[in-house]
Motif scaffolding. Structure first.
Motif, PDB file in Angstrom:
ATOM      1  N   GLY A 181      39.620 144.503  96.746  1.00 49.20           N
ATOM      2  CA  GLY A 181      40.491 145.177  97.707  1.00 49.20           C
ATOM      3  C   GLY A 181      41.381 146.209  97.048  1.00 49.20           C
ATOM      4  N   THR A 182      41.947 145.865  95.890  1.00 48.66           N
ATOM      5  CA  THR A 182      42.813 146.803  95.166  1.00 48.66           C
ATOM      6  C   THR A 182      42.030 148.006  94.665  1.00 48.66           C
ATOM      7  OG1 THR A 182      44.199 144.940  94.462  1.00 48.66           O
ATOM      8  CG2 THR A 182      44.472 147.028  93.288  1.00 48.66           C
ATOM      9  N   LEU A 183      40.837 147.773  94.139  1.00 43.39           N
ATOM     10  CA  LEU A 183      40.000 148.877  93.649  1.00 43.39           C
ATOM     11  C   LEU A 183      39.575 149.801  94.785  1.00 43.39           C
ATOM     12  CD1 LEU A 183      37.751 147.009  91.037  1.00 43.39           C
ATOM     13  CD2 LEU A 183      39.568 148.670  90.566  1.00 43.39           C
ATOM     14  N   LEU A 184      39.289 149.214  95.944  1.00 43.94           N
ATOM     15  CA  LEU A 184      38.912 150.034  97.100  1.00 43.94           C
ATOM     16  C   LEU A 184      40.087 150.881  97.571  1.00 43.94           C
ATOM     17  CD1 LEU A 184      36.685 147.568  99.185  1.00 43.94           C
ATOM     18  CD2 LEU A 184      35.944 149.572  97.880  1.00 43.94           C
ATOM     19  N   ILE A 185      41.294 150.328  97.498  1.00 39.28           N
ATOM     20  CA  ILE A 185      42.496 151.096  97.864  1.00 39.28           C
ATOM     21  C   ILE A 185      42.659 152.289  96.929  1.00 39.28           C
ATOM     22  CG2 ILE A 185      45.025 151.044  97.902  1.00 39.28           C
ATOM     23  CD1 ILE A 185      44.802 148.156  98.936  1.00 39.28           C
ATOM     24  N   LEU A 186      42.448 152.055  95.627  1.00 39.91           N
ATOM     25  CA  LEU A 186      42.541 153.140  94.655  1.00 39.91           C
ATOM     26  C   LEU A 186      41.462 154.198  94.891  1.00 39.91           C
ATOM     27  CD1 LEU A 186      43.300 151.076  91.420  1.00 39.91           C
ATOM     28  CD2 LEU A 186      44.877 152.549  92.673  1.00 39.91           C
ATOM     29  N   TRP A 187      40.320 153.772  95.416  1.00 38.40           N
ATOM     30  CA  TRP A 187      39.240 154.709  95.755  1.00 38.40           C
ATOM     31  C   TRP A 187      39.617 155.517  97.003  1.00 38.40           C
ATOM     32  CZ3 TRP A 187      33.653 153.091  97.592  1.00 38.40           C
ATOM     33  CH2 TRP A 187      32.845 154.227  97.635  1.00 38.40           C
ATOM     34  N   VAL A 188      40.181 154.811  97.989  1.00 44.31           N
ATOM     35  CA  VAL A 188      40.574 155.462  99.244  1.00 44.31           C
ATOM     36  C   VAL A 188      41.653 156.517  98.993  1.00 44.31           C
ATOM     37  CG1 VAL A 188      41.724 155.080 101.474  1.00 44.31           C
ATOM     38  CG2 VAL A 188      39.894 153.555 100.731  1.00 44.31           C
TER      39      VAL A 188
END
Length: 248
Positions: A181-188
């Motif tokens: 979830g954190t990595l996806l936020i950084l991607w977003v």
């Protein structure tokens, strides 16, 4: 002691079917992307010959493969990091680990290095795939090396963040979900910034900093960002385990 822990973790990692399944899936996906871009390059090559400075195979084929590799590794890293500490708690072996005469730094760094060795195998396979183009052409080795360095650094960031989340939970599934979830936020953050290169949110995106490496530009700001990111989460992991040792 770090090498002993690293060796132990590597035996566990490569002794599990999950690592081999993920390794096979990553290579399958990247090989497919490679062949798609190779086919496209061969189709448009006559048109490229009419351009004064046409993009070569490295820009057209290899750079997109490395860009996709970063996204694929972002997805699978939480599955590998989740078990590093959380599984020790689930198997009730964490007490023995923190009570042993080993520093928390040795434990964290040893587990981190074992995962980076696994990722180095993945990167080496991608490089081997890329080098196959030398059979029928030439490569921009500078751009290739830039992509290798960038992919190694960004996977180190994924691994350090995933390791920290593994330190926070006793359940690998929760640790994996939190890290993903954190990595996806950084991607977003990168997607939300769009084409605005001056956006503050873009400065926090991992993939935004990787894009420069993907284009062959090694910037000191990007190097500092990746280094600080890795260091911060490794230090947080050590402090989390130190607190657990003090609580007994």
């Amino acid at each position: 002691m770090i090498l002993i822990i690293t060796r132990k973790e590597l035996k566990i990692l490569f002794g599990s079917p999950l690592a081999w399944i993920l390794l096979a899936l990553v290579q399958l996906v990247l090989a497919w992307i490679f062949l798609v871009h190779l086919d496209t390059f061969l189709q448009i090559q006559p048109q490229l010959m009419a351009i004064a400075n046409p993009p070569g195979a490295t820009e057209t084929i290899i750079a997109p493969v490395f860009a996709m590799a970063a996204v694929v590794l972002l997805m699978i890293t939480p599955l590998l990091t989740a078990r590093l500490i959380a599984e020790e708690r689930r198997n009730h072996t964490m007490t023995f680990l923190i009570s042993a005469p080993i520093s928390m730094i040795d434990i964290v760094v040893g587990k981190f290095l074992s995962l980076m060795i696994f990722f180095s195998v993945v990167i080496a396979l991608v490089v081997t795939l890329s080098m196959s183009l030398l059979v029928g052409g030439t490569l921009d080795l500078g751009l290739l090396l830039s992509n290798v360095a960038g992919l190694f650094l960004i996977t180190a960031c994924f691994a350090s963040l995933g390791l920290y989340f593994s330190c926070l939970s006793a359940h690998p599934a929760i640790a994996a979900a939190g890290a993903l979830g954190t990595l996806l936020i950084l991607w977003v953050l990168d997607i939300a910034a769009g084409d605005d290169s001056d956006s503050v949110t873009r400065d926090f995106s991992l993939l935004a900093h990787y894009e420069n490496f993907n284009r062959g530009m090694i910037d000191t700001f990007d190097l500092a960002y990746f280094s600080l990111f890795i260091l911060v989460f490794l230090v947080l992991s050590v402090r989390r385990l130190d607190k657990e040792r003090l609580r007994g």
